[in-house]
Write a protein that holds these residues in place. Sequence first.
Motif, PDB file in Angstrom:
ATOM      1  N   ARG A  46      -6.655 -11.310   3.281  1.00  0.00           N
ATOM      2  CA  ARG A  46      -5.308  -9.702   3.556  1.00  0.00           C
ATOM      3  C   ARG A  46      -5.222  -9.707   4.903  1.00  0.00           C
ATOM      4  O   ARG A  46      -5.577 -10.018   5.921  1.00  0.00           O
ATOM      5  CB  ARG A  46      -6.685  -8.433   3.190  1.00  0.00           C
ATOM      6  CG  ARG A  46      -7.732  -8.035   3.499  1.00  0.00           C
ATOM      7  CD  ARG A  46      -8.146  -7.415   2.602  1.00  0.00           C
ATOM      8  NE  ARG A  46      -9.733  -6.947   3.626  1.00  0.00           N
ATOM      9  CZ  ARG A  46     -10.291  -6.182   4.189  1.00  0.00           C
ATOM     10  NH1 ARG A  46      -8.771  -5.551   4.424  1.00  0.00           N
ATOM     11  NH2 ARG A  46     -11.482  -5.533   4.492  1.00  0.00           N
ATOM     12  N   VAL A  47      -4.039  -9.220   5.367  1.00  0.00           N
ATOM     13  CA  VAL A  47      -3.605  -9.493   7.124  1.00  0.00           C
ATOM     14  C   VAL A  47      -2.646  -8.190   6.850  1.00  0.00           C
ATOM     15  O   VAL A  47      -1.801  -8.207   5.766  1.00  0.00           O
ATOM     16  CB  VAL A  47      -2.883 -10.603   7.044  1.00  0.00           C
ATOM     17  CG1 VAL A  47      -2.040 -11.593   6.276  1.00  0.00           C
ATOM     18  CG2 VAL A  47      -2.997 -10.972   8.448  1.00  0.00           C
ATOM     19  N   ALA A  48      -2.215  -7.746   7.717  1.00  0.00           N
ATOM     20  CA  ALA A  48      -1.514  -6.750   7.992  1.00  0.00           C
ATOM     21  C   ALA A  48      -0.833  -6.385   9.385  1.00  0.00           C
ATOM     22  O   ALA A  48      -1.048  -7.564  10.215  1.00  0.00           O
ATOM     23  CB  ALA A  48      -2.310  -5.420   8.764  1.00  0.00           C
TER      24      ALA A  48
ATOM     25  N   GLN B 231       9.567  -0.528  -3.620  1.00  0.00           N
ATOM     26  CA  GLN B 231       8.863   1.096  -2.995  1.00  0.00           C
ATOM     27  C   GLN B 231       8.566   1.203  -1.139  1.00  0.00           C
ATOM     28  O   GLN B 231       8.797   1.973  -1.294  1.00  0.00           O
ATOM     29  CB  GLN B 231       8.051   1.236  -4.267  1.00  0.00           C
ATOM     30  CG  GLN B 231       7.673   2.673  -4.007  1.00  0.00           C
ATOM     31  CD  GLN B 231       6.705   3.431  -5.402  1.00  0.00           C
ATOM     32  OE1 GLN B 231       5.544   2.568  -5.829  1.00  0.00           O
ATOM     33  NE2 GLN B 231       7.094   4.290  -5.853  1.00  0.00           N
ATOM     34  N   GLN B 232       7.383   0.228  -1.213  1.00  0.00           N
ATOM     35  CA  GLN B 232       6.923   1.018   0.123  1.00  0.00           C
ATOM     36  C   GLN B 232       7.914   0.334   1.242  1.00  0.00           C
ATOM     37  O   GLN B 232       7.658   1.624   2.553  1.00  0.00           O
ATOM     38  CB  GLN B 232       5.861  -0.161   0.556  1.00  0.00           C
ATOM     39  CG  GLN B 232       4.838   0.105  -0.607  1.00  0.00           C
ATOM     40  CD  GLN B 232       3.967  -1.301  -1.019  1.00  0.00           C
ATOM     41  OE1 GLN B 232       4.280  -2.862  -0.576  1.00  0.00           O
ATOM     42  NE2 GLN B 232       2.935  -1.236  -1.885  1.00  0.00           N
ATOM     43  N   LEU B 233       9.114  -0.302   0.994  1.00  0.00           N
ATOM     44  CA  LEU B 233      10.074  -0.350   2.414  1.00  0.00           C
ATOM     45  C   LEU B 233      11.146   0.145   1.416  1.00  0.00           C
ATOM     46  O   LEU B 233      12.211   0.210   2.013  1.00  0.00           O
ATOM     47  CB  LEU B 233      10.101  -1.716   2.032  1.00  0.00           C
ATOM     48  CG  LEU B 233       9.324  -3.147   2.405  1.00  0.00           C
ATOM     49  CD1 LEU B 233       9.888  -4.865   2.295  1.00  0.00           C
ATOM     50  CD2 LEU B 233       8.665  -2.238   4.166  1.00  0.00           C
TER      51      LEU B 233
ATOM     52  N   TYR C 229       3.917  -0.483   7.735  1.00  0.00           N
ATOM     53  CA  TYR C 229       2.497  -1.171   8.849  1.00  0.00           C
ATOM     54  C   TYR C 229       1.776  -1.980   7.175  1.00  0.00           C
ATOM     55  O   TYR C 229       1.900  -0.629   6.730  1.00  0.00           O
ATOM     56  CB  TYR C 229       1.752  -0.912   9.235  1.00  0.00           C
ATOM     57  CG  TYR C 229       0.856  -1.548   9.905  1.00  0.00           C
ATOM     58  CD1 TYR C 229       1.122  -2.770  10.822  1.00  0.00           C
ATOM     59  CD2 TYR C 229      -0.547  -1.656   9.983  1.00  0.00           C
ATOM     60  CE1 TYR C 229      -0.027  -3.380  11.274  1.00  0.00           C
ATOM     61  CE2 TYR C 229      -1.490  -2.308  10.437  1.00  0.00           C
ATOM     62  CZ  TYR C 229      -1.568  -3.074  11.030  1.00  0.00           C
ATOM     63  OH  TYR C 229      -2.099  -4.077  11.887  1.00  0.00           O
ATOM     64  N   ILE C 230       2.105  -3.123   6.912  1.00  0.00           N
ATOM     65  CA  ILE C 230       1.601  -3.115   5.585  1.00  0.00           C
ATOM     66  C   ILE C 230       0.656  -4.508   5.511  1.00  0.00           C
ATOM     67  O   ILE C 230       0.728  -5.203   6.280  1.00  0.00           O
ATOM     68  CB  ILE C 230       2.911  -3.612   4.627  1.00  0.00           C
ATOM     69  CG1 ILE C 230       4.203  -2.444   4.489  1.00  0.00           C
ATOM     70  CG2 ILE C 230       2.286  -4.204   3.665  1.00  0.00           C
ATOM     71  CD1 ILE C 230       4.797  -2.592   3.007  1.00  0.00           C
TER      72      ILE C 230
ATOM     73  N   SER D  29      -0.491  -8.597  -3.510  1.00  0.00           N
ATOM     74  CA  SER D  29      -1.022  -6.815  -3.789  1.00  0.00           C
ATOM     75  C   SER D  29      -0.272  -6.632  -2.311  1.00  0.00           C
ATOM     76  O   SER D  29      -0.254  -7.819  -1.257  1.00  0.00           O
ATOM     77  CB  SER D  29      -2.238  -6.718  -4.373  1.00  0.00           C
ATOM     78  OG  SER D  29      -2.762  -6.711  -3.222  1.00  0.00           O
ATOM     79  N   SER D  30      -0.056  -5.370  -2.296  1.00  0.00           N
ATOM     80  CA  SER D  30       0.508  -4.861  -0.694  1.00  0.00           C
ATOM     81  C   SER D  30       0.587  -2.766  -0.784  1.00  0.00           C
ATOM     82  O   SER D  30       0.181  -2.614  -1.774  1.00  0.00           O
ATOM     83  CB  SER D  30       1.127  -5.579  -0.215  1.00  0.00           C
ATOM     84  OG  SER D  30       2.774  -4.824  -1.296  1.00  0.00           O
ATOM     85  N   ARG D  31       0.206  -3.228   0.277  1.00  0.00           N
ATOM     86  CA  ARG D  31      -0.424  -0.920   0.639  1.00  0.00           C
ATOM     87  C   ARG D  31      -0.058  -1.207   2.464  1.00  0.00           C
ATOM     88  O   ARG D  31      -0.006  -1.947   2.437  1.00  0.00           O
ATOM     89  CB  ARG D  31      -1.902  -0.548   0.211  1.00  0.00           C
ATOM     90  CG  ARG D  31      -2.951  -1.789   0.836  1.00  0.00           C
ATOM     91  CD  ARG D  31      -4.023  -1.083   0.715  1.00  0.00           C
ATOM     92  NE  ARG D  31      -4.988  -1.729   1.412  1.00  0.00           N
ATOM     93  CZ  ARG D  31      -5.950  -0.735   2.041  1.00  0.00           C
ATOM     94  NH1 ARG D  31      -6.542   0.389   1.731  1.00  0.00           N
ATOM     95  NH2 ARG D  31      -6.799  -1.536   3.030  1.00  0.00           N
ATOM     96  N   ILE D  32       0.441   0.065   2.066  1.00  0.00           N
ATOM     97  CA  ILE D  32       0.647   0.698   3.521  1.00  0.00           C
ATOM     98  C   ILE D  32      -0.729   1.115   4.133  1.00  0.00           C
ATOM     99  O   ILE D  32      -1.274   1.908   2.773  1.00  0.00           O
ATOM    100  CB  ILE D  32       1.967   1.962   3.288  1.00  0.00           C
ATOM    101  CG1 ILE D  32       3.141   1.300   3.014  1.00  0.00           C
ATOM    102  CG2 ILE D  32       1.922   2.663   5.036  1.00  0.00           C
ATOM    103  CD1 ILE D  32       4.004   2.302   2.648  1.00  0.00           C
ATOM    104  N   VAL D  33      -0.546   0.898   5.166  1.00  0.00           N
ATOM    105  CA  VAL D  33      -1.872   1.345   6.190  1.00  0.00           C
ATOM    106  C   VAL D  33      -1.564   1.311   6.928  1.00  0.00           C
ATOM    107  O   VAL D  33      -0.458   1.684   8.031  1.00  0.00           O
ATOM    108  CB  VAL D  33      -3.501  -0.139   6.333  1.00  0.00           C
ATOM    109  CG1 VAL D  33      -3.970  -0.686   4.289  1.00  0.00           C
ATOM    110  CG2 VAL D  33      -2.169  -1.134   6.629  1.00  0.00           C
TER     111      VAL D  33
END
Length: 219
Positions: free
Chosen positions: A93-95, A155-157, A174-175, A211-215
């Motif tokens: 995982r990388v952000a 959706q996140q973008l 920032y994801i 997968s991805s998520r806003i952090v």
Amino acid sequence: MPVRQLRQLASGLVLAACLYPAAAAAQACTGVGVKRWAVKTMAPAAAAEARAIDIKALGALPPPPDFKKKTRLIDARYTGAVAGNLHEGDLVRVAGWVQYIKTSADDCDYHVQITPKRGGKNGTIIVELPQPDASHVADPALRTQLVAARAALRQQLHLTGEPPAKGRFLDGEYIEFVGALFFDGNDYPHCDQRGKGTPAVTCWEVHPVISSRIVLPPS
């Protein structure tokens, strides 16, 4: 067919394209890649949890020790360990700040560029989400993950449809991306030829992203 029915059919097709832009875009994507395609569409190695790697550390990784120019197109993962005992295919995982996204015109991957700094021009890493259909991805379980991952990223973008083939520059999210570590060695050592606007600093990618998520960004 009577003219009235033809008009009704045409109206229905236009409405369907408006209501289901992702499906309409997917139908136009017929190209399947050839350069290590089997590896690019391989599920990450099984792991209890994804291993975190800093975006700058990812950008500084050396090539796999068993990478050679003549083997750059092999359809198997490189097995040699790199810094920190990382291997191609590891679940990582990388952000980073999402700077650019497009739907690749040939294979319909979501091509995403992230950087360590918001609005930054340096340190670009590429992450990709393959087109989730049987002609592009053989593994049905991975296809299911990719359907969800691509929808979540849109959706996140704040995208209302598929990312445009011409690409879109973004600023503001920032994801964190989770997926398989992949070395796109076909362009090595000219990794900086990859990337739109901001050249990539490495041939290492996260591909496929599952997968991805806003952090929260680092303070």
